[in-house]
Motif scaffolding. Structure first.
Motif, PDB file in Angstrom:
ATOM      1  N   ASP A 199      23.485   5.609  39.257  1.00 53.30           N
ATOM      2  CA  ASP A 199      22.035   5.600  39.487  1.00 53.30           C
ATOM      3  C   ASP A 199      21.632   4.311  40.179  1.00 53.30           C
ATOM      4  O   ASP A 199      22.362   3.322  40.110  1.00 53.30           O
TER       5      ASP A 199
ATOM      6  N   GLN B 131      27.312   9.782  44.569  1.00 54.34           N
ATOM      7  CA  GLN B 131      26.391  10.382  43.585  1.00 54.34           C
ATOM      8  C   GLN B 131      26.879  10.303  42.142  1.00 54.34           C
ATOM      9  O   GLN B 131      26.601  11.181  41.337  1.00 54.34           O
TER      10      GLN B 131
ATOM     11  N   LYS C 180      32.477  14.720  50.933  1.00 58.83           N
ATOM     12  CA  LYS C 180      31.296  13.893  51.134  1.00 58.83           C
ATOM     13  C   LYS C 180      31.413  13.159  52.459  1.00 58.83           C
ATOM     14  O   LYS C 180      32.448  13.211  53.099  1.00 58.83           O
TER      15      LYS C 180
END
Ligand SMILES: NC(=O)c1ccc[n+]([C@@H]2O[C@H](COP(=O)([O-])OP(=O)(O)OC[C@H]3O[C@@H](n4cnc5c(N)ncnc54)[C@H](O)[C@@H]3O)[C@@H](O)[C@H]2O)c1
Length: 329
Positions: free
Chosen positions: A58, A55, A328
């Motif tokens: 983009d 994350q 994550k």
């Protein structure tokens, strides 16, 4: 190698596509042909759909990139220049855990050919690349470092969440197993690092430079943390002291705080581990680690004391923790 990468006659592979590996793979993929390899097939699936599992990036960062994401090691047979960016954590006893790096070397050993390059970016202790990693590649491939293939080390300095200090605009330290490889590795990285490269005199020097960048930061924060504990006992506001002391030209502007994540709180242990192996027990570095590792408990204790002081109903108090590290996938 450089010219053939530019002409897309050769391919660059990045092994380990996390915070470090994915940005470098995508930057290179804007200029040359790249294979992005990661053993976590779920993460690979997301990246195939232009989603960064960490994350940080983009979907537009994936646009116009010549990159193939894969978790099949056979695909790496088409690669000629390997960059390794797999995790290097410590275990529960703060001992370096080199499992991921070892596995990455085994993978490379199966696919490497004469003339190929391998550059490590994972943070390790000085000596790790040449003493621990290269022998695995040599053993599995049957090839020799320097004469058959070249190796190098180029530490990463990116800071997740920091949009100012990005891969392209921070100077990158590079090194190689000989002058020829150092020059070639420098040219390849100059393709993507606009700020330029610094050629270290050896792989060990480059490894040591990375480790001390984070060790220095850890120690400076540890000193501020210890001062804050002392000043708290004296009923002195640490920030007011730092503001006053900071008016001196050579007072370094560090602040107390929690040291977490998987770099600053981990890397010093790589250095102290190697130092201990060589017969020297690091003292200052480990003292800093002890202080910083104890700060979460210290802060929790202070928060509890405040709650007890200002609230009648301690059991029902809610605590907001901001900036907690999430694991994550
Ligand atoms: N995160 C940072 O800010 C940062 C900054 C500088 C240096 N580093 C260093 O860079 C290295 C990578 O850190 P990161 O934060 O990118 O890690 P990360 O955990 O974000 O990502 C590592 C990736 O490697 C993959 N992987 C694990 N073993 C593998 C293997 N054997 N083969 C292929 N892929 C494998 C994982 O699935 C994951 O996608 C570490 O040595 C770290 O200390 C990290």
């Amino acid at each position: 190698m450089y010219q053939e990468l530019i002409n897309k006659k050769k391919k660059l592979a990045v092994i380990g596509l996390g915070y470090v590996g994915l940005p470098i793979a995508l930057e290179f993929a804007k200029k040359i042909s790249v294979i992005g390899f990661d053993t976590n097939s779920k993460r690979v699936e997301l990246m195939c759909n232009a989603i960064d599992p960490s994350q940080e990036l983009d979907s537009k960062d994936f646009e116009g990139c010549d990159i193939t994401f894969t978790s099949e090691f056979e695909t790496l047979q088409a690669a000629d220049f390997f960059i390794v960016a797999v995790p290097t954590p410590v275990d529960e006893h703060n001992v370096p855990d080199l499992v991921a790096v070892t596995r990455a070397c085994e993978t490379i050993g199966k696919v490497i050919k004469k003339g190929d390059y391998v550059v490590f970016e994972s943070t390790v202790y000085p000596g790790c690349t040449e003493e621990d990693c290269v022998p695995i590649i040599e053993k599995i491939s049957g090839l020799n470092n320097i004469t058959d293939f070249k190796t190098g080390y180029s530490p990463e300095r990116i800071n997740p969440g920091d949009k100012q200090h990005t891969l392209a605009n921070i100077v990158k330290v590079v090194s190689g197993c000989d002058t020829e490889s150092c020059d070639c590795i420098a040219k390849v990285y100059e393709l993507v690092v606009k700020a330029g490269v610094h050629k270290a005199s050896s792989i060990k020097v480059a490894e040591a430079a990375k480790i001390i960048e984070n060790t220095q930061r850890d120690l400076n924060i540890a000193l501020m943390n210890e001062l804050s504990i002392i000043f708290d006992k004296m009923n002195i506001n640490t920030y007011e002291v730092l503001e006053a002391a900071g008016t001196k030209w050579n007072f370094l502007k560090f602040q107390p705080g929690l040291v977490g994540g998987h770099c600053i709180g981990v890397d010093p242990y790589y250095l102290t581990h190697k130092s201990k192996e060589l017969g020297y027990d690091a003292q200052v570095i480990l003292a800093g680690r002890t202080i910083n590792d104890g700060m979460a408990g210290y802060v929790a204790k202070k928060v509890l004391q405040h709650i007890i002081q200002y609230s009648e109903n301690v059991k029902d108090a809610n605590v907001l923790v901001m900036g907690a590290l999430s694991r994550k996938m």
